[in-house]
Design a protein around this motif. Structure first.
Motif, short mmCIF file in Angstrom:
data_model
loop_
_atom_site.label_atom_id
_atom_site.label_comp_id
_atom_site.label_asym_id
_atom_site.label_seq_id
_atom_site.Cartn_x
_atom_site.Cartn_y
_atom_site.Cartn_z
N GLN A 16 40.60 75.81 28.09
CA GLN A 16 40.44 74.42 28.51
C GLN A 16 41.22 73.45 27.63
O GLN A 16 41.57 72.35 28.07
CB GLN A 16 38.95 74.03 28.50
CG GLN A 16 38.16 74.70 29.59
CD GLN A 16 36.66 74.44 29.45
OE1 GLN A 16 36.16 74.08 28.39
NE2 GLN A 16 35.94 74.65 30.55
N SER A 76 47.10 71.91 27.32
CA SER A 76 47.59 70.85 28.21
C SER A 76 48.38 71.46 29.36
O SER A 76 48.76 72.64 29.34
CB SER A 76 48.49 69.89 27.42
OG SER A 76 49.65 70.58 27.00
N ASP A 77 48.65 70.67 30.39
CA ASP A 77 49.41 71.15 31.55
C ASP A 77 50.81 71.61 31.14
O ASP A 77 51.33 72.59 31.67
CB ASP A 77 49.50 70.06 32.62
CG ASP A 77 48.15 69.82 33.29
OD1 ASP A 77 47.31 70.75 33.25
OD2 ASP A 77 47.93 68.72 33.83
N GLU A 78 51.43 70.88 30.21
CA GLU A 78 52.76 71.27 29.75
C GLU A 78 52.70 72.61 29.01
O GLU A 78 53.57 73.47 29.15
CB GLU A 78 53.38 70.22 28.81
CG GLU A 78 53.59 68.85 29.42
CD GLU A 78 52.32 68.00 29.36
OE1 GLU A 78 51.58 68.03 28.35
OE2 GLU A 78 52.07 67.29 30.35
N ARG A 131 50.60 74.97 29.49
CA ARG A 131 50.25 76.07 30.39
C ARG A 131 51.49 76.82 30.85
O ARG A 131 51.48 78.04 30.91
CB ARG A 131 49.49 75.54 31.61
CG ARG A 131 48.05 75.26 31.33
CD ARG A 131 47.25 75.09 32.62
NE ARG A 131 45.86 74.80 32.30
CZ ARG A 131 44.96 75.72 32.02
NH1 ARG A 131 45.29 76.97 32.00
NH2 ARG A 131 43.74 75.38 31.72
N GLU A 132 52.52 76.09 31.18
CA GLU A 132 53.76 76.75 31.63
C GLU A 132 54.41 77.51 30.49
O GLU A 132 54.90 78.61 30.67
CB GLU A 132 54.74 75.71 32.20
CG GLU A 132 54.48 75.34 33.64
CD GLU A 132 54.45 76.55 34.57
OE1 GLU A 132 55.36 77.41 34.51
OE2 GLU A 132 53.49 76.66 35.34
N LYS A 168 52.08 80.71 29.58
CA LYS A 168 51.44 81.23 30.79
C LYS A 168 50.88 82.64 30.60
O LYS A 168 49.76 82.93 30.99
CB LYS A 168 52.44 81.21 31.95
CG LYS A 168 51.85 81.58 33.27
CD LYS A 168 52.87 81.42 34.36
CE LYS A 168 52.23 81.78 35.70
NZ LYS A 168 53.15 81.58 36.80
#
Length: 185
Positions: free
Chosen positions: A92, A95-97, A99-100, A103
C-alpha cells in the motif's frame, strides 16, 4: 461353623431362599440379608459412578482433542499476523510511479500475501476486513481512536488500520479501526 468364618466358601454356606416363608425367621439371617442388600446397593452405586466418570473422561478427552486440533496453532497464527500486516503496508505504501518501476517485486509480495491467506484459510483462519462506513462491532473490531468526522454518524468506521482474523469460531485478533465520534444533531 460360624457364618462370619472367612475360610468358609460359598458352597459351604447355607443359602437363604428369600421367597420361602421361614427364610427370615432367624433374626441373624435377616440382619445378614440386609447387610448383603446394602453392600450390593453400595457396590452398584460405586459401579454406576465409575461408569459415569469413565464416560465423562472419554467425552472430555475427545473435546480436548478436537480443541487442540482446531485451536492448537493459534499462537503460531497470531505470530504470523504481523508478517501479513507488514507485507500489506509495504504494497500500500508504494506510489503509482513506483509500481511500474518495481512491478516484479510488488507482484512477488502480493503473491506471497495471497499464498499466506490461502494457508490461513486451509487452517480455518479467515480475515475480518471491515470497510469505511460500516458500523463498529465490538465483537470483531478494536477502536484505536475516535474522531469527529463531518458527514458520518457516531459509531461508523472511518479508517481501517489492520484487518482482524477469526480462527474457526474464535476471534484471533480484532480488526483495528478508527471510529467516528460525531455527535448526533
Amino acid at each position: 461353623m460360624s457364618t462370619n468364618d472367612p475360610k468358609k466358601t460359598v458352597e459351604e454356606e447355607e443359602l437363604i431362599d428369600i421367597d420361602s416363608p421361614e427364610a427370615l425367621e432367624d433374626p441373624e439371617d435377616d440382619e445378614r440379608l440386609q447387610k448383603l442388600i446394602a453392600e450390593r446397593d453400595d457396590l452398584r452405586d460405586k459401579f454406576m459412578r465409575a461408569l459415569a466418570d469413565a464416560e465423562n473422561a472419554r467425552k472430555r478427552s475427545e473435546r480436548d482433542r478436537r480443541e487442540a486440533e482446531q485451536y492448537g496453532g493459534s499462537k503460531l497464527a497470531r505470530d504470523l499476523l504481523p508478517v501479513f500486516d507488514n507485507m500489506k503496508r509495504a504494497v500500500q505504501s508504494i506510489s503509482d510511479e513506483g509500481r511500474e518501476e518495481h512491478k516484479a517485486v510488488i507482484e512477488g509480495v502480493e503473491l506471497t500475501m495471497r499464498e499466506l491467506l490461502n494457508v490461513f484459510r486451509k487452517h480455518g483462519i479467515e480475515p475480518i476486513s471491515p470497510q469505511v462506513g460500516e458500523r463498529f462491532d465490538p465483537q470483531q473490531h478494536e477502536a484505536m481512536f475516535e474522531a469527529p468526522l463531518p458527514g458520518t454518524r457516531a459509531g461508523e468506521i472511518i479508517q481501517v488500520e489492520a484487518d482482524g482474523f477469526m480462527l474457526h469460531d474464535r476471534l484471533l485478533r480484532p480488526a483495528r479501526v478508527g471510529v467516528s465520534s460525531m455527535p448526533s444533531s
